[in-house]
Design a protein around this motif. Structure first.
Motif, short mmCIF file in Angstrom:
data_model
loop_
_atom_site.label_atom_id
_atom_site.label_comp_id
_atom_site.label_asym_id
_atom_site.label_seq_id
_atom_site.Cartn_x
_atom_site.Cartn_y
_atom_site.Cartn_z
N LEU A 43 -10.81 0.84 4.54
CA LEU A 43 -9.45 1.03 4.00
C LEU A 43 -9.32 0.42 2.60
O LEU A 43 -8.33 0.66 1.90
CB LEU A 43 -8.41 0.39 4.93
N SER A 70 0.84 -1.20 0.00
CA SER A 70 0.00 0.00 0.00
C SER A 70 0.87 1.24 0.00
O SER A 70 1.96 1.26 0.58
CB SER A 70 -0.87 0.02 1.24
N THR A 90 -3.12 1.19 3.34
CA THR A 90 -4.17 1.66 2.43
C THR A 90 -3.59 2.54 1.33
O THR A 90 -2.50 3.10 1.50
CB THR A 90 -5.28 2.43 3.21
N ALA A 108 -4.80 -3.81 1.08
CA ALA A 108 -5.26 -2.99 2.20
C ALA A 108 -5.58 -3.82 3.45
O ALA A 108 -5.99 -4.98 3.33
CB ALA A 108 -6.50 -2.22 1.77
#
Ligand code: URA
Length: 434
Positions: free
Chosen positions: A361, A332, A399, A376
């Motif tokens: 997220l 992420s 995220t 995520a």
């Protein structure tokens, strides 16, 4: 008979006949009844419930919306496991290769994420290339080849559940004993099993938050299973805290790799070995559940379960290279740690809040057509019952949604209860029902 009349009847608290239930479910599956009327009926069932006869008719209408698989040509007892849904619940992915490595045939039709809870299919699909969409013949072939195959509902298998499951996910109608019962048991009965081990979760992160409700759900699932001639047993397990250290699809696959390599956390491995042991026993590979648990542990320790997992992934077209080198998986854009503001012991981490945050997220769906971000999720560095020191990380969120980072950290920080004195880890296996 009209959809309107059936909705009004259930709204007013009257039992529906088998014909009315069959008419509605069949009409919806065939696209003759629209989503808005199905949603209204789901809410009426959620609020008014269903008696035993209605629950059985509902499960049968789901089951008969598709075909049932006959696995008689494959020698051996076929045993599956299903969980009623939780947060960080990756047990099926660890247990399926263990039980198959023990020689039990494991046909497994799983579900996708539902509400705040994750789904086995979404987790598996985070492995590049991994395919869960097979027709019945392909499913049987793979089962013969590897002794295990993990798929989703298809147009052939419990298609009513496939459609209704997605609708329940976005209409706040998940936590209903008859709806969960029909959903789980239609898939399980369709897949040609001889026996089923259920993991009925209870606690804030479960669909059945109260222990008594979980017991009622377990009894209802067992009743449906035994009526259909399947040996069905259930364990009631704790779902107040997330299971294991990770929540989110690929993060959970990474944790499954660790578990299959003998480095799994105690809470997750306790439930995995208990359920695997019960499946191995029901598959007649050992004379007791305890010796099944022993065998389950041995199969992890000697690497056979891990080898079986690689074989499953390869057979289902997944990339085994990434499992051998998980550090190469994309990460992420935002990875933010939460640092403990105090010394103490973690008393609890609210699993419902964790699951909901993970969905926001990107790890789950807020609308039925949302795309999942497999990277995520949340990785905990500490769990309930463990000591934390001021200045050390308790969790990291992953995220690509920058705007959610600060709020998500704050939201999670609020649901972690830290006590000044030592706290014991929660008891995981609460009951056994047969
Ligand atoms: N798992 C399912 O397959 N269905 C439900 O409704 C809940 C958990």
């Amino acid at each position: 008979m009209t959809a309107y009349e059936i909705i009004s009847k259930k709204r007013d608290g009257h039992p529906l006949s088998s014909e009315e239930i069959g008419f509605f479910i069949n009409g919806y599956t065939l696209g003759k009844i629209p989503d808005y009327q199905m949603s209204a009926l789901l809410m009426a069932i959620y609020l008014k419930g269903m008696d035993e006869e209605e629950s059985r008719a509902l499960m049968e209408s789901y089951l008969h919306s598709g075909q049932t698989i006959n696995l008689d040509h494959i020698p051996g007892i076929k045993v599956d496991k299903h969980s009623t849904g939780g947060v960080g619940d990756k047990v099926s992915i660890i247990l399926a290769p263990i039980v198959a490595a023990a020689g039990v045939i494991v046909p497994m039709i799983s579900g996708r994420g539902l509400g705040h809870s994750g789904g086995t299919l979404d987790k598996l699909e985070s492995i590049p290339g991994f395919t869960v969409d097979y027709n019945i013949d392909e499913f049987k072939n793979k089962l013969e080849q590897t002794g295990v195959c993990l798929i989703g509902q298809t147009a052939e298998l419990a298609p009513a559940d496939k459609k209704i499951y997605a609708l329940r996910d976005v209409t706040a109608t998940i936590q209903s004993i008859p709806l969960i019962g029909a959903s789980i048991m239609s898939k399980k009965i369709a897949e040609g099993i001889d026996a089923l081990v259920l993991d009925v979760k209870t606690g804030v992160g479960a669909f059945m938050t109260e222990y008594d409700q979980a017991v009622r759900l377990a009894k209802s699932l067992i009743h449906i299973g035994e009526n259909a001639g399947k040996k069905t047993i259930a364990y009631i397990t704790d779902m107040n805290n997330p299971l294991g250290y990770t929540v989110g699809n690929w993060l959970e696959i990474e944790e499954c790799i660790e578990c299959l390599q003998g480095k799994g956390p105690d809470d997750l491995m306790e439930i995995t070995h208990q359920l695997a042991g019960a499946m191995i026993y029901l598959g007649r590979k050992t004379g007791s559940v305890d010796s099944g648990i022993e065998l389950s542990k041995n199969l992890v320790n000697d690497g056979k379960a891990w080898e079986k997992f690689l074989e499953i992934v390869k057979t289902q077209k997944g990339d085994t290279e990434i499992l051998l080198n998980p550090e190469k998986y994309p990460r992420s854009e935002f990875q933010t740690e939460y640092i403990s503001p105090q010394n103490g012991w973690i008393e609890s981490i609210n699993a419902f809040e964790v699951g909901t945050t993970a969905v926001h997220l990107g790890a789950g769906r807020l609308k039925s057509d949302d795309r999942i971000d497999y990277k995520a999720g949340i990785r905990f560095h500490k769990k309930a019952g463990q000591k934390v020191e001021k200045g050390t990380p308790i969790f990291t969120i992953y995220t690509d949604k920058k705007e959610l980072v600060q709020d998500s950290v704050k939201r999670l920080a609020h649901v972690i209860i830290i006590e000044p004195d030592p706290v014991s880890p929660p008891k995981m296996i609460l009951d056994y029902i047969a």
